[in-house]
Scaffold this motif. Structure first.
Motif, PDB file in Angstrom:
ATOM      1  N   GLU A 171     -18.642  13.274 -23.519  1.00 36.29           N
ATOM      2  CA  GLU A 171     -19.929  13.051 -23.754  1.00 36.29           C
ATOM      3  C   GLU A 171     -20.266  12.094 -25.034  1.00 36.29           C
ATOM      4  O   GLU A 171     -19.455  12.063 -25.859  1.00 36.29           O
ATOM      5  CB  GLU A 171     -20.550  14.565 -24.421  1.00 36.29           C
ATOM      6  N   PRO A 172     -21.035  11.374 -24.949  1.00 35.23           N
ATOM      7  CA  PRO A 172     -22.529  11.139 -24.079  1.00 35.23           C
ATOM      8  C   PRO A 172     -21.747  10.330 -22.760  1.00 35.23           C
ATOM      9  O   PRO A 172     -21.259   9.111 -23.034  1.00 35.23           O
ATOM     10  CB  PRO A 172     -23.607  10.833 -24.602  1.00 35.23           C
ATOM     11  N   ILE A 173     -21.931  11.065 -21.581  1.00 32.30           N
ATOM     12  CA  ILE A 173     -21.164  10.415 -20.532  1.00 32.30           C
ATOM     13  C   ILE A 173     -21.781   9.011 -20.022  1.00 32.30           C
ATOM     14  O   ILE A 173     -21.179   8.036 -19.430  1.00 32.30           O
ATOM     15  CB  ILE A 173     -21.240  11.435 -19.071  1.00 32.30           C
ATOM     16  N   GLN A 174     -23.019   8.724 -20.387  1.00 31.94           N
ATOM     17  CA  GLN A 174     -23.753   7.440 -19.885  1.00 31.94           C
ATOM     18  C   GLN A 174     -23.353   6.419 -20.559  1.00 31.94           C
ATOM     19  O   GLN A 174     -23.413   5.239 -20.118  1.00 31.94           O
ATOM     20  CB  GLN A 174     -25.323   7.972 -20.223  1.00 31.94           C
ATOM     21  N   ASP A 175     -22.803   6.436 -21.828  1.00 29.63           N
ATOM     22  CA  ASP A 175     -22.280   5.576 -22.437  1.00 29.63           C
ATOM     23  C   ASP A 175     -20.669   5.151 -22.124  1.00 29.63           C
ATOM     24  O   ASP A 175     -20.346   4.043 -22.523  1.00 29.63           O
ATOM     25  CB  ASP A 175     -22.047   5.873 -24.139  1.00 29.63           C
ATOM     26  N   LEU A 176     -20.315   5.708 -21.140  1.00 31.95           N
ATOM     27  CA  LEU A 176     -18.892   5.419 -20.737  1.00 31.95           C
ATOM     28  C   LEU A 176     -19.100   4.380 -19.594  1.00 31.95           C
ATOM     29  O   LEU A 176     -17.740   3.582 -19.226  1.00 31.95           O
ATOM     30  CB  LEU A 176     -18.198   6.460 -20.271  1.00 31.95           C
ATOM     31  N   GLU A 177     -20.162   4.115 -19.040  1.00 34.20           N
ATOM     32  CA  GLU A 177     -20.302   3.173 -18.008  1.00 34.20           C
ATOM     33  C   GLU A 177     -19.269   3.473 -16.735  1.00 34.20           C
ATOM     34  O   GLU A 177     -18.555   2.522 -16.471  1.00 34.20           O
ATOM     35  CB  GLU A 177     -20.148   1.631 -18.456  1.00 34.20           C
ATOM     36  N   LEU A 178     -19.274   4.585 -16.157  1.00 32.72           N
ATOM     37  CA  LEU A 178     -18.394   5.147 -15.223  1.00 32.72           C
ATOM     38  C   LEU A 178     -18.971   4.539 -13.984  1.00 32.72           C
ATOM     39  O   LEU A 178     -20.082   4.477 -13.885  1.00 32.72           O
ATOM     40  CB  LEU A 178     -17.911   6.500 -15.216  1.00 32.72           C
ATOM     41  N   ASN A 179     -18.065   4.444 -12.825  1.00 34.50           N
ATOM     42  CA  ASN A 179     -18.625   4.342 -11.288  1.00 34.50           C
ATOM     43  C   ASN A 179     -19.442   5.632 -11.243  1.00 34.50           C
ATOM     44  O   ASN A 179     -19.015   6.820 -11.664  1.00 34.50           O
ATOM     45  CB  ASN A 179     -17.576   3.959 -10.512  1.00 34.50           C
ATOM     46  N   LYS A 180     -20.352   5.548 -10.285  1.00 33.37           N
ATOM     47  CA  LYS A 180     -21.278   6.696 -10.147  1.00 33.37           C
ATOM     48  C   LYS A 180     -20.484   7.857  -9.359  1.00 33.37           C
ATOM     49  O   LYS A 180     -21.063   8.996  -9.642  1.00 33.37           O
ATOM     50  CB  LYS A 180     -22.201   6.147  -9.090  1.00 33.37           C
ATOM     51  N   GLU A 181     -19.496   7.663  -8.672  1.00 31.08           N
ATOM     52  CA  GLU A 181     -18.985   8.551  -7.954  1.00 31.08           C
ATOM     53  C   GLU A 181     -18.120   9.626  -9.125  1.00 31.08           C
ATOM     54  O   GLU A 181     -18.123  10.841  -8.906  1.00 31.08           O
ATOM     55  CB  GLU A 181     -17.817   8.094  -6.903  1.00 31.08           C
ATOM     56  N   LEU A 182     -17.390   8.864 -10.043  1.00 31.00           N
ATOM     57  CA  LEU A 182     -16.648   9.837 -11.036  1.00 31.00           C
ATOM     58  C   LEU A 182     -17.705  10.455 -11.908  1.00 31.00           C
ATOM     59  O   LEU A 182     -17.274  11.616 -12.146  1.00 31.00           O
ATOM     60  CB  LEU A 182     -15.676   8.732 -11.925  1.00 31.00           C
ATOM     61  N   GLU A 183     -18.745   9.696 -12.145  1.00 31.47           N
ATOM     62  CA  GLU A 183     -19.706  10.336 -13.045  1.00 31.47           C
ATOM     63  C   GLU A 183     -20.214  11.664 -12.503  1.00 31.47           C
ATOM     64  O   GLU A 183     -20.405  12.632 -13.185  1.00 31.47           O
ATOM     65  CB  GLU A 183     -20.876   9.323 -13.399  1.00 31.47           C
ATOM     66  N   ASN A 184     -20.780  11.509 -11.026  1.00 28.30           N
ATOM     67  CA  ASN A 184     -21.024  12.710 -10.323  1.00 28.30           C
ATOM     68  C   ASN A 184     -20.081  13.908 -10.179  1.00 28.30           C
ATOM     69  O   ASN A 184     -20.530  14.883 -10.337  1.00 28.30           O
ATOM     70  CB  ASN A 184     -21.523  12.210  -9.005  1.00 28.30           C
ATOM     71  N   ASN A 185     -18.774  13.375  -9.990  1.00 29.24           N
ATOM     72  CA  ASN A 185     -17.873  14.558  -9.991  1.00 29.24           C
ATOM     73  C   ASN A 185     -17.791  15.057 -11.301  1.00 29.24           C
ATOM     74  O   ASN A 185     -17.486  16.434 -11.245  1.00 29.24           O
ATOM     75  CB  ASN A 185     -16.410  13.711  -9.403  1.00 29.24           C
ATOM     76  N   ILE A 186     -17.657  14.584 -12.442  1.00 29.37           N
ATOM     77  CA  ILE A 186     -17.576  15.008 -13.546  1.00 29.37           C
ATOM     78  C   ILE A 186     -18.805  15.961 -13.912  1.00 29.37           C
ATOM     79  O   ILE A 186     -18.714  17.200 -14.365  1.00 29.37           O
ATOM     80  CB  ILE A 186     -17.369  14.155 -14.831  1.00 29.37           C
ATOM     81  N   ASN A 187     -19.761  15.512 -13.583  1.00 32.56           N
ATOM     82  CA  ASN A 187     -21.075  16.399 -13.869  1.00 32.56           C
ATOM     83  C   ASN A 187     -21.140  17.523 -13.149  1.00 32.56           C
ATOM     84  O   ASN A 187     -21.330  18.812 -13.580  1.00 32.56           O
ATOM     85  CB  ASN A 187     -22.349  15.392 -13.650  1.00 32.56           C
ATOM     86  N   ASN A 188     -20.663  17.566 -11.743  1.00 32.62           N
ATOM     87  CA  ASN A 188     -20.447  18.537 -10.938  1.00 32.62           C
ATOM     88  C   ASN A 188     -19.648  19.639 -11.314  1.00 32.62           C
ATOM     89  O   ASN A 188     -19.739  20.708 -11.216  1.00 32.62           O
ATOM     90  CB  ASN A 188     -20.399  18.112  -9.397  1.00 32.62           C
ATOM     91  N   LEU A 189     -18.382  18.922 -11.599  1.00 32.77           N
ATOM     92  CA  LEU A 189     -17.338  19.898 -12.073  1.00 32.77           C
ATOM     93  C   LEU A 189     -17.878  20.752 -13.353  1.00 32.77           C
ATOM     94  O   LEU A 189     -17.558  21.992 -13.647  1.00 32.77           O
ATOM     95  CB  LEU A 189     -16.145  19.158 -12.355  1.00 32.77           C
ATOM     96  N   ARG A 190     -18.777  20.162 -14.316  1.00 36.07           N
ATOM     97  CA  ARG A 190     -19.026  20.939 -15.394  1.00 36.07           C
ATOM     98  C   ARG A 190     -19.825  22.060 -14.841  1.00 36.07           C
ATOM     99  O   ARG A 190     -19.642  23.051 -15.630  1.00 36.07           O
ATOM    100  CB  ARG A 190     -19.795  19.961 -16.490  1.00 36.07           C
ATOM    101  N   LEU A 191     -20.890  22.016 -14.140  1.00 40.43           N
ATOM    102  CA  LEU A 191     -21.605  23.052 -13.740  1.00 40.43           C
ATOM    103  C   LEU A 191     -20.803  23.944 -12.913  1.00 40.43           C
ATOM    104  O   LEU A 191     -21.165  25.034 -13.057  1.00 40.43           O
ATOM    105  CB  LEU A 191     -22.780  22.391 -12.807  1.00 40.43           C
ATOM    106  N   VAL A 192     -19.911  23.668 -12.190  1.00 37.01           N
ATOM    107  CA  VAL A 192     -18.923  24.692 -11.582  1.00 37.01           C
ATOM    108  C   VAL A 192     -18.444  25.539 -12.814  1.00 37.01           C
ATOM    109  O   VAL A 192     -18.071  26.777 -12.472  1.00 37.01           O
ATOM    110  CB  VAL A 192     -17.960  23.966 -10.600  1.00 37.01           C
ATOM    111  N   LEU A 193     -17.839  24.784 -13.543  1.00 40.08           N
ATOM    112  CA  LEU A 193     -17.129  25.428 -14.677  1.00 40.08           C
ATOM    113  C   LEU A 193     -18.098  26.621 -15.534  1.00 40.08           C
ATOM    114  O   LEU A 193     -17.663  27.403 -15.634  1.00 40.08           O
ATOM    115  CB  LEU A 193     -16.327  24.607 -15.749  1.00 40.08           C
ATOM    116  N   TYR A 194     -19.173  25.992 -15.792  1.00 38.19           N
ATOM    117  CA  TYR A 194     -20.123  26.909 -16.547  1.00 38.19           C
ATOM    118  C   TYR A 194     -20.383  28.388 -15.470  1.00 38.19           C
ATOM    119  O   TYR A 194     -20.682  29.283 -16.092  1.00 38.19           O
ATOM    120  CB  TYR A 194     -21.595  26.341 -16.566  1.00 38.19           C
ATOM    121  N   ASN A 195     -20.681  27.973 -14.086  1.00 40.19           N
ATOM    122  CA  ASN A 195     -20.654  29.105 -13.226  1.00 40.19           C
ATOM    123  C   ASN A 195     -19.691  30.105 -13.225  1.00 40.19           C
ATOM    124  O   ASN A 195     -19.834  31.350 -13.117  1.00 40.19           O
ATOM    125  CB  ASN A 195     -21.135  28.285 -11.981  1.00 40.19           C
TER     126      ASN A 195
END
Length: 289
Positions: A171-195
């Motif tokens: 965090e903040p992930i938007q500052d890392l300038e990642l490719n969209k696939e990796l950024e989406n994977n990270i965000n999705n994994l975070r939600l799975v972990l919270y769940n």
């Protein structure tokens, strides 16, 4: 000056140096450590129970072990790792671990000698690439799922929590300038972990924590069925029937064929109707008086 004794701040782990090692970097997360374990002694359990009842993969009766810091899957092994992280290469120490056994309100006391024979260091976490952080977090999540399916909710929670902490360093992930696939994977994994953590907290009857974790998910995905279901059940156990029914009704609408959700909705909806009826009867009696 070499410290002869080290003790953790929470008094759970104590290490007394028998033979000093050579000056070196201490093991950090993901470091590969080769150790020799000798003379295990246990109070309030047997040595054999450390592996069987308490699921230790390190204190399993074998002298020579290779362990990777961060991969301890039970309370004993996590505490052994803490001790190893305070050791130098070739150091031999006497380690004492005190773990409170909630079921008998006594401490499991484990004492053993351990020698750190070799250590293959790993880069500190702040030097990991985003790809590596995601990969390790995903591995920890998958290990947690296996533990959860084995009804080891506390150990699973530690796995999910450790994975989540790794992702927080992005965090903040938007500052890392990642490719969209990796950024989406990270965000999705975070939600799975919270769940998954919410599921563990629900299982342990820590309902307030379950609600808090589900809120993090639903603030991002308001139609997340698992989070709605778990928050609804948590609200129900906290006697907040209106919120429970609202969450479960929404979850039923999203997955009308899910029998588990439907059953919980019917249970809490019936309780809410009963509570409303009691309130109406009480109001009528007040006005008749």
């Amino acid at each position: 000056m070499l410290l002869e004794t080290w003790e953790s701040a929470d008094k759970v782990v104590k290490k007394q140096i028998i033979k000093p090692g050579i000056f070196s970097k201490k093991p950090t997360e993901r470091a590969i450590c080769e150790v020799v374990i000798e003379n295990i002694d246990v109070v309030n359990a047997s040595v054999q129970e450390l592996k069987g009842k308490f699921n230790s993969e390190i204190l399993d009766g074998k002298n020579e072990k290779t362990l990777i810091i961060g991969e301890g899957n039970c309370e004993i092994d996590r505490q052994v790792e803490r001790a190893v992280q305070m050791m130098m290469v070739l150091e031999k120490s006497l380690v004492t671990i005190n773990i409170l056994l909630e079921d008998i309100h006594e401490c499991l006391v484990i004492e053993f000698e351990i020698t750190l024979t070799k250590m293959h260091p790993h880069d500190p976490i702040w030097e990991w690439t985003p790809e590596e952080k995601y990969s390790v977090a995903l591995k920890y999540k998958e290990a947690g799922v296996i533990l959860y399916k084995d009804y080891r909710c506390v150990d699973a929670f530690y796995r999910f929590s450790k994975a989540c902490k790794i992702l927080i360093t992005l965090e903040p992930i938007q500052d890392l300038e990642l490719n969209k696939e990796l950024e989406n994977n990270i965000n999705n994994l975070r939600l799975v972990l919270y769940n998954n953590m919410a599921g563990c907290q629900l299982n342990r009857k820590n309902y307030e924590y379950a609600v808090s974790l589900c809120n993090k998910i639903l603030n991002k995905e308001d139609n997340n069925v698992k989070a709605l279901y778990r928050r609804g059940v948590a609200h129900g156990n906290l006697k907040d029937l209106e919120k429970a029914v609202a969450d479960l009704k929404k979850a039923v609408n999203l997955e009308p064929h899910n029998q588990t959700i439907k059953e919980q909705f019917l249970i809490y909806n019936a309780k809410l109707q009963e509570a409303n009826q009691k309130f109406e009867n009480m109001v009528r009696r007040m006005f008749k008086a």
